[in-house]
Design a protein around this motif. Structure first.
Motif, short mmCIF file in Angstrom:
data_model
loop_
_atom_site.label_atom_id
_atom_site.label_comp_id
_atom_site.label_asym_id
_atom_site.label_seq_id
_atom_site.Cartn_x
_atom_site.Cartn_y
_atom_site.Cartn_z
N PRO A 98 6.27 13.48 -2.76
CA PRO A 98 6.13 12.38 -3.89
C PRO A 98 5.96 11.57 -3.75
N SER A 99 6.53 11.17 -2.53
CA SER A 99 7.62 9.65 -2.06
C SER A 99 6.38 8.58 -1.58
N GLN A 100 5.27 9.22 -1.74
CA GLN A 100 4.22 9.15 -0.86
C GLN A 100 2.81 9.14 -1.50
N ARG A 101 1.76 7.95 -0.93
CA ARG A 101 0.92 7.60 -1.59
C ARG A 101 -0.16 7.56 -1.08
N TRP A 102 -1.58 7.22 -0.36
CA TRP A 102 -2.73 7.13 -0.08
C TRP A 102 -2.87 5.82 -0.15
N SER A 103 -3.25 5.00 1.35
CA SER A 103 -2.99 3.30 1.31
C SER A 103 -3.72 2.65 -0.46
N THR A 104 -3.53 1.92 -0.87
CA THR A 104 -3.99 1.23 -1.98
C THR A 104 -5.18 0.12 -1.55
N TRP A 105 -5.13 -0.53 -0.74
CA TRP A 105 -5.88 -1.79 0.16
C TRP A 105 -7.48 -1.65 0.00
N LEU A 106 -7.74 -0.88 -0.21
CA LEU A 106 -9.21 -0.71 -0.64
C LEU A 106 -9.93 -0.23 -2.12
N SER A 107 -8.76 0.06 -2.72
CA SER A 107 -9.19 0.14 -3.81
C SER A 107 -8.91 -0.75 -4.81
N VAL A 108 -8.24 -1.79 -4.66
CA VAL A 108 -8.30 -2.94 -5.40
C VAL A 108 -9.16 -4.32 -4.82
N GLU A 109 -9.52 -5.10 -6.08
CA GLU A 109 -11.09 -5.91 -5.69
C GLU A 109 -9.79 -6.87 -4.15
N PRO A 110 -11.90 -7.16 -3.69
CA PRO A 110 -11.69 -7.78 -2.68
C PRO A 110 -10.29 -9.30 -2.31
N LEU A 111 -10.71 -10.49 -3.98
CA LEU A 111 -10.08 -11.04 -4.30
C LEU A 111 -8.63 -10.57 -4.71
N SER A 112 -7.83 -9.42 -4.54
CA SER A 112 -6.60 -9.03 -4.49
C SER A 112 -6.28 -9.20 -3.33
N ARG A 113 -6.74 -9.06 -2.89
CA ARG A 113 -6.15 -8.74 -0.62
C ARG A 113 -6.16 -10.32 -0.14
N GLY A 114 -4.78 -9.81 0.63
CA GLY A 114 -4.22 -11.91 1.34
C GLY A 114 -5.47 -12.03 1.65
N PRO A 115 -5.04 -13.67 1.80
CA PRO A 115 -6.05 -14.40 2.46
C PRO A 115 -6.43 -14.61 4.27
N GLU A 116 -7.51 -15.01 4.26
CA GLU A 116 -7.98 -15.27 6.14
C GLU A 116 -7.71 -16.03 6.76
N PRO A 117 -7.29 -15.73 8.12
CA PRO A 117 -7.89 -14.95 9.12
C PRO A 117 -6.32 -13.80 8.84
N ARG A 118 -6.01 -12.77 8.46
CA ARG A 118 -5.32 -11.74 8.22
C ARG A 118 -4.69 -11.50 9.43
N PRO A 119 -3.03 -11.91 9.46
CA PRO A 119 -2.07 -11.10 10.37
C PRO A 119 -2.47 -9.81 10.72
N ASP A 120 -2.55 -9.89 12.26
CA ASP A 120 -2.98 -8.14 12.84
C ASP A 120 -1.84 -7.41 12.69
N TRP A 121 -1.21 -7.48 11.15
CA TRP A 121 -0.08 -6.26 11.17
C TRP A 121 -0.23 -5.69 10.15
N VAL A 122 -1.42 -6.61 9.90
CA VAL A 122 -2.07 -5.97 8.22
C VAL A 122 -2.99 -4.92 8.59
N VAL A 123 -2.41 -3.64 7.83
CA VAL A 123 -2.80 -2.26 7.64
C VAL A 123 -4.29 -2.27 6.73
N THR A 124 -5.57 -1.79 7.20
CA THR A 124 -6.21 -1.78 6.10
C THR A 124 -7.58 -0.60 6.69
N SER A 125 -6.69 1.12 7.37
CA SER A 125 -7.38 1.97 7.39
C SER A 125 -6.91 2.49 5.92
N GLN A 126 -8.57 3.12 5.99
CA GLN A 126 -8.85 3.94 4.48
C GLN A 126 -7.85 5.08 4.73
N GLY A 127 -7.41 5.86 5.95
CA GLY A 127 -6.90 7.44 5.65
C GLY A 127 -5.20 6.30 6.03
#
Length: 304
Positions: A49-78
């Motif tokens: 219950p303390s976990q969920r799948w990453s919401t990175w791909l479920s939000v709109e592109p404009l709801s993600r941080g500006p580019e270029p993004r720091p290399d530590w940002v995790v974008t994996s769908q898994g």
């Protein structure tokens, strides 16, 4: 056409490619355009219950941080988001620590700050009017609810303040101000960079006792940041030693939902003077003689 050929065929954008029988010798991928080949890995279902799948791909592109993004940002769908603990509780929002990591790449995970605004429990809703003068919402129903301070109005206010902080973080990051990198926004939750010192949460400036040389450097950093803000027509609106983090030798400004339009808000200059007073009062208390009126005058000059 033979049965063997019928069972082992694949169409590409250019032609029909015959694949060898899997039981026969040879590489089954011979002759296949590499662009049509990908790796596939199955992930276990989440039952914690303390976990969920990453919401990175479920939000709109404009709801993600500006580019270029720091290399530590995790974008994996898994990737999986795991609650690590609570960092801070507040009147309008709580801040949690959230780890985002792909089980297939555990070394590439990152811990972020997750700021979650409250909805109908928005206790300081009455403050919003003075800060948000000059702003507008897109829906007239929401405007009316805000003015009536109804239950729905409080829900709208929570969302508006989250969006306001998100927009401020993105804008400030892009113009080079010292703020946490904004990773994404999802409803009333903002994920942002976790500011640390030696692996621990950076202390608030109010909790520190800098040596004179570092104290002078801190003031110069703040003066430069405030000047950049007014040059872009905005004021923090609630700046003090309690919403500035001391990350080693650099300062990081946080808590931005109430940023004020310097020209559009009738009290814009009052907010600016208050920020100057709060900042200078703290520095004087640490033995660094600065004057809020001199700082205010310098900043006003940057505004015009």
């Amino acid at each position: 056409m033979s049965q063997d050929f019928t069972q082992h065929q694949q169409y590409t954008s250019d032609n029909l490619v015959r694949l060898p029988d899997p039981d026969s010798a040879g590489d089954a991928l011979d002759g296949i355009d590499p662009s049509f080949v990908f790796d596939f890995a199955a992930y276990d279902e989440i039952d914690d219950p303390s976990q969920r799948w990453s919401t990175w791909l479920s939000v709109e592109p404009l709801s993600r941080g500006p580019e270029p993004r720091p290399d530590w940002v995790v974008t994996s769908q898994g990737a999986i988001d795991t609650e690590v603990g609570i960092l801070k509780t507040g009147k309008e929002a709580d801040v949690f620590l959230l780890e985002r990591a792909d089980p297939a790449d555990p070394g590439g995970g990152v811990v972020m700050a997750a700021k979650r605004y409250r909805g109908t429990d928005h206790r300081n809703f009455h403050r919003a009017a003075s800060y948000t003068e000059g702003r507008s919402t897109k829906r007239s129903r929401d405007e009316r609810a805000l003015k009536r301070k109804s239950t729905w109005g409080k829900v709208v206010a929570a969302g508006e303040w989250a969006v306001s902080e998100w927009d401020a973080l993105k804008r400030f990051w892009e113009i080079g101000l010292p703020v946490p990198y904004p990773v994404q926004i999802d409803g009333t939750e903002i994920l942002m960079e976790w500011i640390t010192v030696d692996g621990e949460t950076a202390p608030r400036l109010a909790q520190t006792r800098p040596e004179p040389e570092l104290l002078a450097s801190y003031f110069d950093q703040l003066r430069e940041a405030m000047a950049t803000m007014v040059q872009h027509g905005v004021v923090h609106g609630d700046l003090s030693a309690y919403n500035i983090l001391a990350a080693g030798e650099r300062l990081v400004i946080i808590d931005l939902p109430q940023i004020v339009d310097l020209a559009g808000n009738a009290a814009g200059m009052d907010f600016l003077l208050r920020d100057c007073t709060n900042v200078c009062t703290w520095f004087r208390g640490k033995g660094f003689e600065v004057d809020e009126h001199a700082l205010f005058g310098e900043l006003v000059a940057h505004a015009f």
